[in-house]
Write an enzyme that holds these catalytic residues in place. Structure first.
Site, PDB file in Angstrom:
ATOM      1  N   CYS B  77       0.852  -1.369   0.065  1.00  0.00           N
ATOM      2  CA  CYS B  77      -0.029   0.005   0.019  1.00  0.00           C
ATOM      3  C   CYS B  77       0.711   1.134  -0.016  1.00  0.00           C
ATOM      4  O   CYS B  77       1.650   1.651  -1.127  1.00  0.00           O
ATOM      5  CB  CYS B  77      -0.978  -0.135   1.261  1.00  0.00           C
ATOM      6  N   HIS B 164      -3.632  -5.381   0.098  1.00  0.00           N
ATOM      7  CA  HIS B 164      -3.035  -5.834   1.295  1.00  0.00           C
ATOM      8  C   HIS B 164      -2.743  -7.595   1.451  1.00  0.00           C
ATOM      9  O   HIS B 164      -3.842  -8.043   1.757  1.00  0.00           O
ATOM     10  CB  HIS B 164      -3.850  -5.618   2.539  1.00  0.00           C
ATOM     11  N   GLU B 166      -1.554  -9.380   3.613  1.00  0.00           N
ATOM     12  CA  GLU B 166      -1.367  -9.806   4.791  1.00  0.00           C
ATOM     13  C   GLU B 166      -2.904 -10.124   5.582  1.00  0.00           C
ATOM     14  O   GLU B 166      -3.133 -10.851   6.719  1.00  0.00           O
ATOM     15  CB  GLU B 166      -0.616  -8.796   5.824  1.00  0.00           C
TER      16      GLU B 166
END
Lengths: 318, 184
Positions: B77, B164, B166
């Site tokens: 990001c 993202h 994660e």
């Protein structure tokens, strides 16, 4: 090297003993999986030197105090219940700004606990804070999304040292620890409930009457969703509840004009609460929920279903 | 030596730490004013997202580190935008913000997206976007609203994603982090 609950339990019991030493501690128990796990770990670490306290803020779920006391008693945790609802309602009267509400609740909690700590001569306050709580409370270059009452909502000056054995864990990991500690599924699989309770499910100012409306509505949502899960119609959402908007809208009841509150039903899927998407509930289930709410709660005239993900929304409305 | 995770203010920095741990590696969270000395001791660096903008904020030792990096870097990001901006690419406020669910279309898997399906759902939360990549980078994927959802420069071992990887809601996110950690 995935998460190992046995290693975690061993290390945190050790660390609680090392931190508290020969002193006494008081633990704030809400009946959610986080504080229940923290209570069991603390009880194992400190034995009789821990006092487990449940504060009834007046903004708890239906029958909560009684249910939680019974559930935890089966896991060897002796809970004392303090009814502080009039204190919470009087301090929150007329306050509608969400961050202000959270700070007031954090402060009221601490006041109750400091009083309790004096009685028990405790020097430490143990809390079931988990990672998303302090992450969302801001710090460093992180923006404050909301002040979790057990972190950002705490007053800077506090007469008790804070111990947070679960700070690096997420909900799904806490559930694994709960199961490893032998807690029953009714606790380990319990849906999350926000620290400030129903206060964050009442948008705008809080009154005991509004708390009663949202308590009943949450109860209906829980009953209907859990029944649908038991019938295997849906997978169990991460969280499911109702929230009250300050807006009234027009309706018609028995040929008469009505002007009543609007209620939001929300159910989301998530693993860790950090991201979430709204649950695709079957229309028949939404229908049952809406009919029950508008029929059983006279003050509610309209029911909405929240179709926003996180981000951009959060799970709770405040 | 640990993998340094630079916290630039993301809600998900600690989630990156958790993902790295779950993949069997040791991660350490540091703040964005981390010293050049500490950065140079890392085996790899992951730059988190964050609420600020690459054109407005101070990133201390990070730009110089990115320019001279000798270890693999993964930008997520804001971290993705910082790599692009630092190395001569262009980051601007996008026409449309992207928050929540996005469909990622893989154009070229490269190293970072190897083994992933051609399209997958990912979680995004940003307004700024990379509109021109730095020289030497290859764009790996795009979405309807964003032309560079992932890019890499294999020679320099620089990798980045606008979405993202994660978070739980991103499909195959763990595979992406695993692909990156294989470079360590």
């Amino acid at each position: 090297m995935a998460f190992s609950p046995e290693k975690f339990i061993f290390q945190s019991i050790d660390s609680i003993r090392a931190t508290v030493g020969r002193e006494r501690a008081v633990i704030a128990v809400s009946g959610g999986v986080d504080s229940s796990v923290a209570a069991v770990l603390s009880s194992r670490a400190l034995g009789r030197r821990i006092a487990c306290v449940f504060v009834d803020t007046g903004m708890m779920r239906k029958d909560e105090a009684r249910k939680v006391k019974a559930m935890l008693a089966r896991s060897g945790v002796r809970l004392s219940v303090i009814d502080a609802s009039s204190l919470f309602f009087s301090r929150l009267k007329g306050v509608s700004e969400p961050e202000k509400k959270r700070k007031i609740i954090g402060k009221a909690f601490i006041d109750v606990f400091e009083k309790e700590a004096k009685k028990t001569k405790a020097k430490f306050l143990i809390q079931g804070t988990i990672a998303p709580d302090w992450i969302e409370s801001g710090g460093g270059s992180r923006d404050t999304i909301k002040s979790h009452h057990n972190v950002g909502g705490l007053p800077k000056k506090m007469g008790l040292a804070l111990v947070e054995p679960l700070r690096d864990l997420y909900k799904h990991e806490v559930r694994i620890v709960a199961a490893a500690l032998g807690l029953p599924p009714e606790i380990s699989q319990r849906q999350p409930f926000p620290g400030p309770g129903l206060a964050v499910r009442i948008v705008g100012d809080i009154t005991p009457a509004k708390a009663e409306i949202v308590r009943e509505a949450c109860h209906i949502v829980e009953e209907e969703l859990e029944a649908a899960v038991a019938r295997k119609e849906i997978e169990k959402p991460w969280q499911y509840f109702a929230a009250l908007l300050p807006t009234k809208t027009v309706g018609v009841r028995g040929d008469e004009r009505a002007y009543q509150y609007t209620l939001v039903v929300r159910a989301v899927r998530s693993l860790d609460g950090m991201t979430a998407n709204f649950s695709h509930l079957p229309p028949a289930l939404l229908q049952r929920i809406s009919t029950r709410i508008t029929n059983e709660i006279r003050e509610v005239g309209r029911v909405l279903y929240d179709i926003t993900n996180k981000p951009p929304a959060t799970v709770e409305l405040e | 030596m640990p993998i340094l995770i630079v916290d630039m203010g993301s809600q998900y920095t600690h989630v990156i730490w958790r993902a790295v741990r779950d993949l069997g590696k040791e991660g350490k969270i540091v703040q964005k004013d981390v010293s050049a000395k500490e950065l140079s001791s890392a085996t790899a660096v992951i730059l988190s997202g964050g609420p600020s903008s690459v054109t407005k904020d101070n990133f201390h030792s990070l730009p110089a580190f990115i320019k001279g990096a000798k270890v693999p870097i993964l930008g997520i990001c804001l971290g993705h935008q910082l790599i692009a901006h630092t190395l001569g690419g262009k980051v601007v406020k996008g026409k449309n913000a992207e928050y929540g669910l996005s469909k990622i279309e893989v154009d070229k898997p490269g190293v970072l997206l190897a083994g992933l399906p051609r399209t997958f759902s990912a979680w995004v939360s940003h307004f700024d976007e990379v509109v021109k990549m730095p020289a030497g980078f290859v764009s790996l994927a795009h979405s309807d609203t964003c032309s560079t959802e992932a890019m890499e420069n294999v020679k320099l071992r620089l990798f980045s994603t606008q979405f993202h990887p994660e978070v739980w809601h991103t499909e195959n996110g763990e595979k992406i982090l695993e692909n990156f950690l294989k470079q360590v």
